[in-house]
Design an enzyme around this catalytic site. Structure first.
Site, PDB file in Angstrom:
ATOM      1  N   ASP A  11      22.821  -2.439  -3.969  1.00 60.93           N
ATOM      2  CA  ASP A  11      21.517  -3.105  -4.027  1.00 60.93           C
ATOM      3  C   ASP A  11      21.348  -3.895  -2.739  1.00 60.93           C
ATOM      4  O   ASP A  11      22.099  -4.844  -2.478  1.00 60.93           O
ATOM      5  CB  ASP A  11      21.446  -4.033  -5.239  1.00 60.93           C
ATOM      6  CG  ASP A  11      20.017  -4.429  -5.585  1.00 60.93           C
ATOM      7  OD1 ASP A  11      19.112  -4.159  -4.765  1.00 60.93           O
ATOM      8  OD2 ASP A  11      19.805  -5.009  -6.666  1.00 60.93           O
ATOM      9  N   ASP A 105      15.773   0.608  -2.149  1.00 64.88           N
ATOM     10  CA  ASP A 105      16.877  -0.283  -1.783  1.00 64.88           C
ATOM     11  C   ASP A 105      17.998  -0.303  -2.806  1.00 64.88           C
ATOM     12  O   ASP A 105      18.837  -1.205  -2.779  1.00 64.88           O
ATOM     13  CB  ASP A 105      16.348  -1.698  -1.590  1.00 64.88           C
ATOM     14  CG  ASP A 105      15.716  -2.271  -2.848  1.00 64.88           C
ATOM     15  OD1 ASP A 105      15.323  -1.491  -3.726  1.00 64.88           O
ATOM     16  OD2 ASP A 105      15.603  -3.504  -2.949  1.00 64.88           O
ATOM     17  N   GLU A 106      18.061   0.697  -3.679  1.00 65.04           N
ATOM     18  CA  GLU A 106      19.027   0.637  -4.775  1.00 65.04           C
ATOM     19  C   GLU A 106      19.452   2.048  -5.159  1.00 65.04           C
ATOM     20  O   GLU A 106      18.621   2.954  -5.234  1.00 65.04           O
ATOM     21  CB  GLU A 106      18.381  -0.073  -5.969  1.00 65.04           C
ATOM     22  CG  GLU A 106      19.270  -0.308  -7.142  1.00 65.04           C
ATOM     23  CD  GLU A 106      18.537  -0.997  -8.282  1.00 65.04           C
ATOM     24  OE1 GLU A 106      19.190  -1.273  -9.299  1.00 65.04           O
ATOM     25  OE2 GLU A 106      17.313  -1.246  -8.164  1.00 65.04           O
TER      26      GLU A 106
END
Length: 450
Positions: A11, A105-106
C-alpha cells in the site's frame, strides 16, 4: 491457509499527495490535500502533514479547508499517478506472475508462485528489497504487509504505515486479531459494525465467542459463515492476477437534495456522458444501462435496461438513462444519482477515436469516482480558468505548475522534480499567449527523497 507468510500486500503511502510532493519541491514536508476543489468536492488523499490537522480521505473539501486552511489544495492528475503506478506494478510483477492490483496504489502478490519466497526469512528479505526498489525508482514510500493470507497481509500493511514492513508469523494470527475491532475484517462496514455492536459484539474475539450459529442468525448464512471463519483467521482466497471489469459507472452525491425535476434530468444526462467517456477510455462498450437514485429518505432505487447490442454512443446511453428516470418518483428530493453500463464487451464503434479526438482524458479515481479535468478550461466570456496543481509551460520561464487562478490572473510556481529548492513564483494574465498546458514531468529514476 499457508504455513509461511508468502502473501504480500503493498500500500503506497498517501499516494496522490506523496506524488505531488515528490514532483513539487516547494510542497515537500508541507500539508497537501488532493481532491475536488469545488463546493461539493471531497478529499481523495491527504499527506501525513495534513492528517495531523484531522484531514482524511472522503472528507468534504470544505471541511478540510476549515481544518487546514494553509494546506496546498490541488486537483488530481491521474495520468501522472497512473504512470508512477505502472512503475510500481512492474516491480511487483518482477517478483511474481500473480499480482492482484486493487487500485493504482495497492496490490497483493503471491510470492510462492515464482519462488521469490518460501519461508519467513525469504519473505522478509523480499519485502525489504521491494520497499528499497520503490524508493529508488519513484522516490516514494510504500508500506508492506506479509502474512499467510490476503486478509492478514492487508492488516499487516495497515499496521506498517507509514513507510514500514510488518510480518505476521503463522500461528500468531488469532492472538493478533482477537482484541481488534470487528471493523478490521473484510465485509464489515458501518452498517454491519453497528448491527454487531447492538448485539454486544465489538471485537474479533467476541465474534468467535458468540459462535458461528449466532453470527449466522445476526447476519445471514453467507455473510455469517464467512465472517466467523475470518474471525478465526481462516482466509483461503487466492491472489488473482486478472480481475475482469464487470461494469463502468459514475455517481454524484449532492450536499443539498435536488427537488427540481428538470435539474435531476440534466444531472442524469451529465452523468451519462461522463460514464461513456470512461467506457471509451477503457476501450469497452456495454449492453445494459443502469440508473441509481438515492432519495431524500436514503432509500436507494436501481433501474436497468438491456439494449439489443453493446454501445458506447453517448446519445444512446443518455436516452436509456432518461427513460429509466421516468419510472422513478423523485418528488421528495434526490441525494445521489448514478449512471452505469454493464454487460461489457471489447467492442467499440469504428469512429471511436475520431469522436474522442480533442476530448480530455478522463480516468476513474479508484477511491470514489473522481475524474481528471484538463489543466485549463474555457469559461463564459472566453476567460481561461487554470486548475490548481496542473502542469504548464511558459515560453520564457519553462516548466511549472498552477498555484491558483482567478480574477483574470494565474499564479505559477516554476520548478521541476529534480530541483532541490522551491522554484520562483510568477503571476500572469489568464490569457497570456506564452503560457500553455504541459505534460507532467516524470519523477527522476534513481533519485531518493530524504
Amino acid at each position: 491457509m499457508r504455513t509461511a507468510p508468502t502473501i504480500l500486500h503493498l500500500d503506497m503511502d498517501a499516494f496522490y499527495a506523496s506524488a505531488e510532493q515528490a514532483s513539487k519541491p516547494s510542497l515537500r514536508g508541507k500539508a497537501v490535500v488532493v481532491g475536488g476543489l469545488g463546493p461539493r468536492g471531497v478529499v481523495a488523499t491527504a499527506s501525513y502533514e495534513a492528517r495531523v490537522f484531522g484531514v482524511h480521505s472522503a472528507m468534504p473539501m470544505a471541511q478540510a479547508r476549515r481544518l487546514a486552511p494553509n494546506a496546498a489544495y490541488l486537483t488530481p492528475r491521474f495520468t501522472f499517478y497512473r504512470a508512477i503506478s505502472d512503475q510500481v506494478m512492474g516491480l511487483l510483477r518482477d517478483l511474481s506472475p500473480l499480482v492482484e492490483p486493487l487500485s493504482l496504489d495497492e496490490a497483493f502478490v503471491d510470492l510462492e508462485a515464482q519462488g521469490a519466497a518460501w519461508d519467513e526469512e525469504s519473505a522478509r528479505l523480499v519485502g525489504t528489497r521491494l520497499r528499497a526498489d520503490i524508493r529508488a525508482v519513484t522516490g516514494l514510500t510504500g508500506s508492506v504487509g506479509l502474512a499467510a493470507s490476503k486478509m492478514l497481509a492487508k492488516i499487516a500493511s495497515e499496521q506498517a504505515k507509514p513507510d514500514g514492513l510488518v510480518l505476521i508469523e503463522p500461528g500468531t494470527e488469532r492472538a493478533l486479531l482477537g482484541p481488534m475491532s470487528v471493523r478490521i475484517l473484510p465485509g464489515v462496514g458501518p452498517a454491519t459494525g453497528d448491527h454487531l455492536r447492538r448485539a454486544g459484539i465489538t471485537t474479533v474475539e467476541e465474534i468467535v465467542e458468540a459462535g458461528e450459529d449466532e453470527v449466522v442468525r445476526l447476519l445471514g448464512k453467507a455473510h455469517g459463515h464467512g465472517l466467523h471463519a475470518m474471525a478465526l483467521a481462516r482466509d483461503d482466497r487466492a491472489v488473482v492476477a486478472e480481475r475482469d471489469t464487470k461494469s463502468v459507472s459514475v455517481e454524484d452525491t449532492y450536499d443539498v437534495d435536488i427537488h427540481d425535476r428538470v435539474r435531476v434530468r440534466m444531472e442524469v444526462q451529465r452523468l451519462a456522458d461522463r460514464c461513456v467517456r470512461r467506457l471509451r477510455g477503457a476501450g469497452l462498450s456495454g449492453r445494459t444501462i443502469v440508473l441509481k437514485v438515492r432519495r431524500y429518505d436514503f432509500s436507494t432505487l436501481t433501474r436497468s435496461e438491456t439494449l439489443r447490442g453493446p454501445t458506447d454512443d453517448p446519445a444512446v446511453v443518455r436516452e436509456a438513462a432518461g427513460r429509466l428516470l421516468e419510472a422513478v418518483d423523485t418528488t421528495g428530493g434526490v441525494r445521489l444519482l448514478g449512471v452505469g453500463v454493464s454487460g461489457l464487451a471489447d467492442y467499440t464503434q469504428e469512429d471511436l477515436f475520431a469522436q474522442a479526438a480533442g476530448e480530455m482524458e478522463l480516468v476513474e479515481d479508484d477511491a470514489g469516482g473522481a475524474v481528471e479535468a484538463p489543466a485549463v478550461e474555457e469559461r463564459a466570456g472566453g476567460e481561461r480558468q487554470w486548475r490548481a496543481g496542473h502542469d504548464v509551460r511558459h515560453v520564457e520561464y519553462g516548466h511549472g505548475w498552477v498555484q491558483g487562478s482567478g480574477l483574470g490572473r494565474v499564479t505559477v510556481r516554476f520548478e521541476t522534480p529534480d530541483d532541490v529548492e522551491p522554484g520562483r513564483v510568477r503571476t500572469f494574465r489568464t490569457d497570456d499567449p506564452g503560457l500553455e498546458p504541459a505534460e507532467p514531468l516524470p519523477l527522476t529514476r534513481g533519485r531518493v527523497r530524504g
